[in-house]
Design a protein around this motif. Structure first.
Motif, short mmCIF file in Angstrom:
data_model
loop_
_atom_site.label_atom_id
_atom_site.label_comp_id
_atom_site.label_asym_id
_atom_site.label_seq_id
_atom_site.Cartn_x
_atom_site.Cartn_y
_atom_site.Cartn_z
N HIS A 233 7.78 5.42 3.78
CA HIS A 233 8.66 5.82 2.69
C HIS A 233 9.91 6.44 3.28
O HIS A 233 9.88 7.15 4.28
N ASN B 81 10.83 1.94 -0.10
CA ASN B 81 9.89 1.54 0.94
C ASN B 81 10.69 0.97 2.11
O ASN B 81 11.56 0.12 1.93
N ILE C 52 9.36 1.25 -5.66
CA ILE C 52 9.24 0.71 -4.31
C ILE C 52 10.62 0.52 -3.65
O ILE C 52 10.71 -0.02 -2.55
N MET D 272 4.94 0.17 7.26
CA MET D 272 5.65 0.46 6.02
C MET D 272 5.72 1.97 5.86
O MET D 272 4.69 2.65 5.92
#
Length: 403
Positions: free
Chosen positions: A173, A64, A61, A171
């Motif tokens: 990537h 992110n 993560i 959110m």
């Protein structure tokens, strides 16, 4: 949300004009043009690095990228959904996933993507508990990993705090966006939402190219003599640079670097900010250069080393065609300064200025390719080529810095 947003310095009315960059020591790059979508589309060098990291440590993560916005006043949710849908339709990067074809990663761009707006309300909680609950939701959202193969690589959630107060969570990537992208997305959402609420047709300028076009352009251009020339400059610039910065720490460095850490933010007073701006005008440097010089000096005094390399992000958008795009363009530059500990501060600023401008003129080499070419001694406990990372946000008021 993303530190590299700070790399585009925004001079206030009293800031010194940005110094002109020296002539680039490379051939003029060709324009970015649309390419066919019939053949397999390669990843950009930055995307490829992100993709390999995900293969090595799936489910991570660390990359992110969050975007949170508080929305006050009456909210037209269907209009917001239409605005979000239009942004996704305009930018292929938000509809991209990644597959392996004949052993190589490729981009897969969906013709359409129906982005689900997840909605929930905290109105049932006492007012005093809503902010804590909101933070819990935000942290949970940030810790949910993405699947680069299945997608989608963007999620959106709307939290109702009250009748006229909402919080929008986006959110993404990092493989499909960067800090500049968040500014593009915010600007487009505002315009598209306003048009949807008023019932008028949104008039956003057509995009002449998309991110995949940039990826093909980058791989076709950054090779051969062009790449060799830029790599040669970096070899000379970093020859003999220290492998590590030995700072006195209160506990041993872990054997393997982790993502655990914190950010310290400090706002200089308005008076000190004005004095710093005056110094920059006098010395012909930007605020970023002045703060970077101060950081080199600080590191020199604490480490006892007179040669230091600080990594700093740069937008990577060297072509006008890609400025309005959402995508992963950011690059990292290792900025080396020697002699910080024994130079006068004015002389130090001039040296930093030259270091920055020369690096900007050779910024096209992706950091990962630079590491591969220089082959520094690898140490899992440290970042290759530099250990310190610096960004600076310059605003028309106090100067904010973080490291």
């Amino acid at each position: 949300p993303c530190p590299e947003r700070a790399m585009t310095e925004q001079p206030g009315p009293t800031s010194a004009p940005a110094p002109k960059s020296p002539a680039r020591s490379r051939r003029r790059a060709p324009p970015v043009v649309p390419v066919s979508r019939d053949a397999a589309l390669p990843l950009s060098f930055g995307q490829q690095r992100m993709w390999f990291i995900e293969q090595l440590t799936p489910g991570g993560i660390s990359y992110n990228v969050p975007y949170f916005a508080r929305l006050t006043g009456p909210l037209d949710v269907p209009a917001l959904e239409r605005a979000l849908a239009t942004v996704v339709a305009r930018h292929e990067a938000l509809r991209t996933t990644f597959a392996v074809v004949e052993g190589r990663p490729v981009q897969r761009i969906a013709r359409e993507l129906s982005l689900r707006l997840r909605m929930e309300s905290l109105e049932a909680l006492p007012v005093s508990e809503r902010e804590a609950a909101l933070r819990t939701l935000a942290e949970a959202e940030a810790r949910e990993p993405f699947d680069l193969g299945a997608g989608p690589l963007v999620r959106v959630r709307l939290v109702r705090m009250g009748a006229t107060e909402h919080v929008l969570f986006l959110m993404l990537h990092h493989i499909c966006c960067d800090g500049w992208s968040l500014t593009v997305m915010e600007r487009e959402l505002k315009a598209l939402y306003a048009a949807a609420v008023s019932g008028t047709e949104a008039t956003r300028p057509a995009l002449s190219v998309q991110y995949a076009d940039h990826a093909v352009w980058q791989r076709q251009w950054l090779q051969g003599d062009v790449l060799a020339q830029q790599l040669e400059w970096w070899r000379g610039q970093l020859a003999g640079a220290p492998a590590a910065l030995e700072l006195p720490t209160d506990r041993p460095r872990p054997a393997a670097q982790s993502t655990r850490g914190a950010v310290y933010r400090h706002a200089l007073s308005p008076r000190l900010g004005r004095e710093l701006e005056a110094l920059c005008r006098k010395q012909g440097v930007t605020l970023f250069m002045a703060l970077l010089g101060g950081m080199h000096l600080l590191l020199s005094r604490h480490s006892g080393q007179d040669d230091s390399v600080i990594g700093s992000p740069i937008s990577g958008r060297t072509r006008q065609e890609v400025e309005p795009l959402i995508g992963f363009f950011i690059n990292t530059l290792p900025l080396r300064v020697q002699g910080a500990g024994h130079l006068g501060f004015g002389e130090l600023l001039h040296r930093v200025r030259k270091t920055c401008l020369d690096a900007y003129a050779h910024q096209d080499v992706p950091f990962e390719q630079l590491v591969d070419a220089l082959q520094p001694e690898r140490d899992l406990s440290r970042t290759p080529l530099f250990q310190e990372h610096a960004v600076c946000t310059v605003i028309a008021g106090p100067v904010r810095s973080s490291s």
